[in-house]
Design a protein around this motif. Structure first.
Motif, PDB file in Angstrom:
ATOM      1  N   THR A  14      19.425   7.408  -5.103  1.00  0.00           N
ATOM      2  CA  THR A  14      18.092   7.922  -4.799  1.00  0.00           C
ATOM      3  C   THR A  14      17.097   6.794  -5.016  1.00  0.00           C
ATOM      4  OG1 THR A  14      18.594  10.206  -5.375  1.00  0.00           O
ATOM      5  CG2 THR A  14      16.295   9.523  -5.563  1.00  0.00           C
ATOM      6  N   SER A  15      16.372   6.443  -3.969  1.00  0.00           N
ATOM      7  CA  SER A  15      15.505   5.267  -4.056  1.00  0.00           C
ATOM      8  C   SER A  15      14.668   5.164  -2.784  1.00  0.00           C
ATOM      9  CB  SER A  15      16.356   4.002  -4.218  1.00  0.00           C
ATOM     10  OG  SER A  15      15.548   2.869  -4.487  1.00  0.00           O
ATOM     11  N   LEU A  16      13.807   4.153  -2.762  1.00  0.00           N
ATOM     12  CA  LEU A  16      13.029   3.806  -1.577  1.00  0.00           C
ATOM     13  C   LEU A  16      13.654   2.542  -0.996  1.00  0.00           C
ATOM     14  CD1 LEU A  16      10.560   4.258   0.237  1.00  0.00           C
ATOM     15  CD2 LEU A  16       9.191   3.012  -1.445  1.00  0.00           C
ATOM     16  N   TYR A  17      14.045   2.605   0.268  1.00  0.00           N
ATOM     17  CA  TYR A  17      14.770   1.503   0.892  1.00  0.00           C
ATOM     18  C   TYR A  17      13.894   0.817   1.940  1.00  0.00           C
ATOM     19  CZ  TYR A  17      18.948   3.339  -1.293  1.00  0.00           C
ATOM     20  OH  TYR A  17      19.876   3.762  -2.226  1.00  0.00           O
ATOM     21  N   ASP A  46       0.851  -1.187   0.000  1.00  0.00           N
ATOM     22  CA  ASP A  46       0.000   0.000   0.000  1.00  0.00           C
ATOM     23  C   ASP A  46       0.889   1.240   0.000  1.00  0.00           C
ATOM     24  OD1 ASP A  46      -2.310  -1.683   2.161  1.00  0.00           O
ATOM     25  OD2 ASP A  46      -2.502  -1.283   0.015  1.00  0.00           O
ATOM     26  N   PRO A  47       0.357   2.368  -0.469  1.00  0.00           N
ATOM     27  CA  PRO A  47       1.173   3.588  -0.523  1.00  0.00           C
ATOM     28  C   PRO A  47       1.783   3.930   0.820  1.00  0.00           C
ATOM     29  CG  PRO A  47      -0.876   3.911  -1.719  1.00  0.00           C
ATOM     30  CD  PRO A  47      -0.982   2.573  -1.034  1.00  0.00           C
ATOM     31  N   GLY A  48       3.081   4.218   0.812  1.00  0.00           N
ATOM     32  CA  GLY A  48       3.762   4.642   2.034  1.00  0.00           C
ATOM     33  C   GLY A  48       4.068   3.529   3.014  1.00  0.00           C
ATOM     34  N   GLU A  49       3.907   2.285   2.587  1.00  0.00           N
ATOM     35  CA  GLU A  49       4.153   1.171   3.501  1.00  0.00           C
ATOM     36  C   GLU A  49       5.034   0.113   2.842  1.00  0.00           C
ATOM     37  OE1 GLU A  49      -0.071   1.661   5.836  1.00  0.00           O
ATOM     38  OE2 GLU A  49       0.792  -0.313   5.519  1.00  0.00           O
ATOM     39  N   GLY A  50       5.524  -0.799   3.677  1.00  0.00           N
ATOM     40  CA  GLY A  50       6.295  -1.906   3.151  1.00  0.00           C
ATOM     41  C   GLY A  50       5.385  -3.014   2.654  1.00  0.00           C
ATOM     42  N   PRO A  51       5.909  -3.930   1.838  1.00  0.00           N
ATOM     43  CA  PRO A  51       5.100  -5.047   1.346  1.00  0.00           C
ATOM     44  C   PRO A  51       4.620  -5.945   2.484  1.00  0.00           C
ATOM     45  CG  PRO A  51       7.141  -4.819   0.088  1.00  0.00           C
ATOM     46  CD  PRO A  51       7.267  -3.936   1.285  1.00  0.00           C
ATOM     47  N   VAL A  52       3.431  -6.486   2.293  1.00  0.00           N
ATOM     48  CA  VAL A  52       2.845  -7.410   3.265  1.00  0.00           C
ATOM     49  C   VAL A  52       2.536  -8.712   2.547  1.00  0.00           C
ATOM     50  CG1 VAL A  52       0.867  -7.847   4.763  1.00  0.00           C
ATOM     51  CG2 VAL A  52       1.884  -5.567   4.683  1.00  0.00           C
ATOM     52  N   LEU A  53       2.913  -9.826   3.159  1.00  0.00           N
ATOM     53  CA  LEU A  53       2.706 -11.124   2.531  1.00  0.00           C
ATOM     54  C   LEU A  53       1.227 -11.462   2.435  1.00  0.00           C
ATOM     55  CD1 LEU A  53       4.127 -13.675   1.419  1.00  0.00           C
ATOM     56  CD2 LEU A  53       3.896 -14.664   3.709  1.00  0.00           C
ATOM     57  N   LEU A  54       0.803 -11.899   1.239  1.00  0.00           N
ATOM     58  CA  LEU A  54      -0.580 -12.323   1.002  1.00  0.00           C
ATOM     59  C   LEU A  54      -0.692 -13.843   1.007  1.00  0.00           C
ATOM     60  CD1 LEU A  54      -1.441  -9.956  -1.983  1.00  0.00           C
ATOM     61  CD2 LEU A  54      -2.087  -9.637   0.414  1.00  0.00           C
ATOM     62  N   ARG A  64      12.627   6.870   2.252  1.00  0.00           N
ATOM     63  CA  ARG A  64      12.766   7.475   0.927  1.00  0.00           C
ATOM     64  C   ARG A  64      13.974   8.402   0.955  1.00  0.00           C
ATOM     65  NH1 ARG A  64      10.225   7.437  -3.609  1.00  0.00           N
ATOM     66  NH2 ARG A  64       8.349   6.424  -2.801  1.00  0.00           N
ATOM     67  N   LEU A  65      14.983   8.045   0.166  1.00  0.00           N
ATOM     68  CA  LEU A  65      16.237   8.795   0.130  1.00  0.00           C
ATOM     69  C   LEU A  65      16.376   9.521  -1.196  1.00  0.00           C
ATOM     70  CD1 LEU A  65      19.113   9.491   1.172  1.00  0.00           C
ATOM     71  CD2 LEU A  65      19.892   7.360   0.113  1.00  0.00           C
ATOM     72  N   THR A  66      16.701  10.800  -1.109  1.00  0.00           N
ATOM     73  CA  THR A  66      17.007  11.602  -2.294  1.00  0.00           C
ATOM     74  C   THR A  66      18.420  12.146  -2.153  1.00  0.00           C
ATOM     75  OG1 THR A  66      14.685  12.244  -2.544  1.00  0.00           O
ATOM     76  CG2 THR A  66      16.328  13.564  -3.714  1.00  0.00           C
ATOM     77  N   GLU A 108       4.091  -4.630  20.254  1.00  0.00           N
ATOM     78  CA  GLU A 108       3.709  -4.958  18.880  1.00  0.00           C
ATOM     79  C   GLU A 108       4.959  -5.367  18.097  1.00  0.00           C
ATOM     80  OE1 GLU A 108       2.133  -1.649  16.726  1.00  0.00           O
ATOM     81  OE2 GLU A 108       1.988  -2.762  14.861  1.00  0.00           O
ATOM     82  N   ALA A 109       4.856  -6.528  17.426  1.00  0.00           N
ATOM     83  CA  ALA A 109       5.979  -7.002  16.613  1.00  0.00           C
ATOM     84  C   ALA A 109       6.140  -6.096  15.400  1.00  0.00           C
ATOM     85  CB  ALA A 109       5.700  -8.434  16.154  1.00  0.00           C
ATOM     86  N   GLN A 110       7.354  -5.595  15.199  1.00  0.00           N
ATOM     87  CA  GLN A 110       7.513  -4.697  14.071  1.00  0.00           C
ATOM     88  C   GLN A 110       8.980  -4.509  13.698  1.00  0.00           C
ATOM     89  OE1 GLN A 110       5.964  -0.832  15.076  1.00  0.00           O
ATOM     90  NE2 GLN A 110       7.145  -0.692  16.948  1.00  0.00           N
ATOM     91  N   VAL A 111       9.144  -3.980  12.475  1.00  0.00           N
ATOM     92  CA  VAL A 111      10.450  -3.543  11.987  1.00  0.00           C
ATOM     93  C   VAL A 111      10.373  -2.023  11.841  1.00  0.00           C
ATOM     94  CG1 VAL A 111      12.118  -3.687  10.110  1.00  0.00           C
ATOM     95  CG2 VAL A 111      10.776  -5.710  10.731  1.00  0.00           C
ATOM     96  N   THR A 112      11.318  -1.332  12.438  1.00  0.00           N
ATOM     97  CA  THR A 112      11.303   0.126  12.349  1.00  0.00           C
ATOM     98  C   THR A 112      12.528   0.604  11.597  1.00  0.00           C
ATOM     99  OG1 THR A 112      12.402   0.307  14.502  1.00  0.00           O
ATOM    100  CG2 THR A 112      10.005   0.423  14.482  1.00  0.00           C
ATOM    101  N   GLN A 113      12.342   1.689  10.867  1.00  0.00           N
ATOM    102  CA  GLN A 113      13.424   2.302  10.109  1.00  0.00           C
ATOM    103  C   GLN A 113      13.448   3.793  10.396  1.00  0.00           C
ATOM    104  OE1 GLN A 113      12.203  -0.165   6.150  1.00  0.00           O
ATOM    105  NE2 GLN A 113      13.635   1.497   5.797  1.00  0.00           N
ATOM    106  N   ASN A 114      14.652   4.343  10.433  1.00  0.00           N
ATOM    107  CA  ASN A 114      14.805   5.787  10.591  1.00  0.00           C
ATOM    108  C   ASN A 114      16.011   6.293   9.811  1.00  0.00           C
ATOM    109  OD1 ASN A 114      12.817   6.949  12.591  1.00  0.00           O
ATOM    110  ND2 ASN A 114      13.520   5.122  13.680  1.00  0.00           N
ATOM    111  N   PRO A 115      15.871   7.456   9.167  1.00  0.00           N
ATOM    112  CA  PRO A 115      14.644   8.243   9.081  1.00  0.00           C
ATOM    113  C   PRO A 115      13.688   7.683   8.032  1.00  0.00           C
ATOM    114  CG  PRO A 115      16.364   9.292   7.817  1.00  0.00           C
ATOM    115  CD  PRO A 115      17.000   8.078   8.451  1.00  0.00           C
ATOM    116  N   ARG A 116      12.482   8.200   7.958  1.00  0.00           N
ATOM    117  CA  ARG A 116      11.537   7.793   6.931  1.00  0.00           C
ATOM    118  C   ARG A 116      11.788   8.537   5.623  1.00  0.00           C
ATOM    119  NH1 ARG A 116       6.656   5.764   7.984  1.00  0.00           N
ATOM    120  NH2 ARG A 116       6.776   5.397   5.737  1.00  0.00           N
ATOM    121  N   TYR A 117      12.273   9.758   5.763  1.00  0.00           N
ATOM    122  CA  TYR A 117      12.578  10.575   4.585  1.00  0.00           C
ATOM    123  C   TYR A 117      13.920  11.252   4.814  1.00  0.00           C
ATOM    124  CZ  TYR A 117       7.571  10.039   3.847  1.00  0.00           C
ATOM    125  OH  TYR A 117       6.313   9.521   3.668  1.00  0.00           O
TER     126      TYR A 117
END
Lengths: 113, 114
Positions: free
Chosen positions: B86-89, A38-46, B110-112, B1-10
């Motif tokens: 420049t890309s989305l990581y 989805d926009p602005g998010e990482g991929p999610v497994l389907l 998102r890196l520019t 909550e189980a999660q992966v976090t990244q910083n910065p976002r932009y």
């Protein structure tokens, strides 16, 4: 590196329609996965597929692991607006590669104006 | 909550200025990976790590470095960024050895590079 050819690159959907997309490779994969982004998010497994010929459903989504192990398809039945997004196929060549995945270029699903 | 976090976002930066993108996961996963996403190319793996102090190149490692000193963290380092970076990581993690190959992805950076 290994490439997965995913088609179509983009498609428009109308609510209620069934849509499908597929992925092909020149190499054999042991695992096929389908992700949605989805926009602005990482991929999610389907859906994850582990055996040739396997057909697996997740709600309105159905995916199949091709018999040749070189292709897979994803169907979405009775599409709804929230199905919009980018769908990626991904494959794993061998378990020796750890959990390394190779991704297709994505299918962008948009709503018909 | 189980999660992966990244910083910065932009992040917007200039050519040659070293930068680090952090990635952290709270699921005790062994395997972590970095991808870059470019239009029409899907996600391409940059580096991956099978466990602490074990890292290896993916498909597009040139211009990047990584380290894995702790299980939860896997930073991506660009020593001298260039505009073609420049890309989305995305950072991702998964338990090693599990039959499911589900990778949990972070929200993206998102890196520019100008």
């Amino acid at each position: 590196g290994q490439q997965l050819n995913q088609s179509p690159q983009s498609m428009f959907i109308q609510e209620g329609e069934d849509v499908s997309m597929n992925c092909t490779s020149s190499s054999i994969f042991n695992t096929w996965l389908w992700y949605k982004q989805d926009p602005g998010e990482g991929p999610v497994l389907l859906i994850a597929l582990y055996k040739a010929g396997e057909l697996t459903s997740n709600g309105r989504l159905t995916a199949q692991f091709g018999i040749t192990r070189k292709d897979s398809f994803l169907n979405i039945s009775a599409s709804i607006p929230s199905d919009v997004g980018i769908y990626f196929c991904a494959g794993q060549l061998s378990r020796a590669a750890g959990n390394k995945l190779t991704f297709g270029g994505g299918t962008r699903v948009l709503v018909k104006p | 909550e189980a999660q992966v976090t990244q910083n910065p976002r932009y992040l917007i930066t200039v050519t040659g200025k070293k930068l680090t993108v952090t990635c952290s996961q709270n699921m005790n996963h062994e395997y972590m990976s970095w991808y870059r996403q470019d239009p029409g190319l899907g996600l391409r793996q940059i580096y991956y790590s099978m466990n602490v102090e074990v890292t290896d190149k993916g498909d597009v490692p040139e211009g990047y470095k990584v380290s894995r000193k702790e299980k939860r963290n896997f930073p991506l380092i660009l020593e001298s960024p260039s505009p073609n970076q420049t890309s989305l990581y995305f950072c991702a993690s998964t338990p090693r050895g599990q039959i499911s190959y589900e990778q949990y992805f972070g929200p993206g950076t998102r890196l520019t590079v100008t």
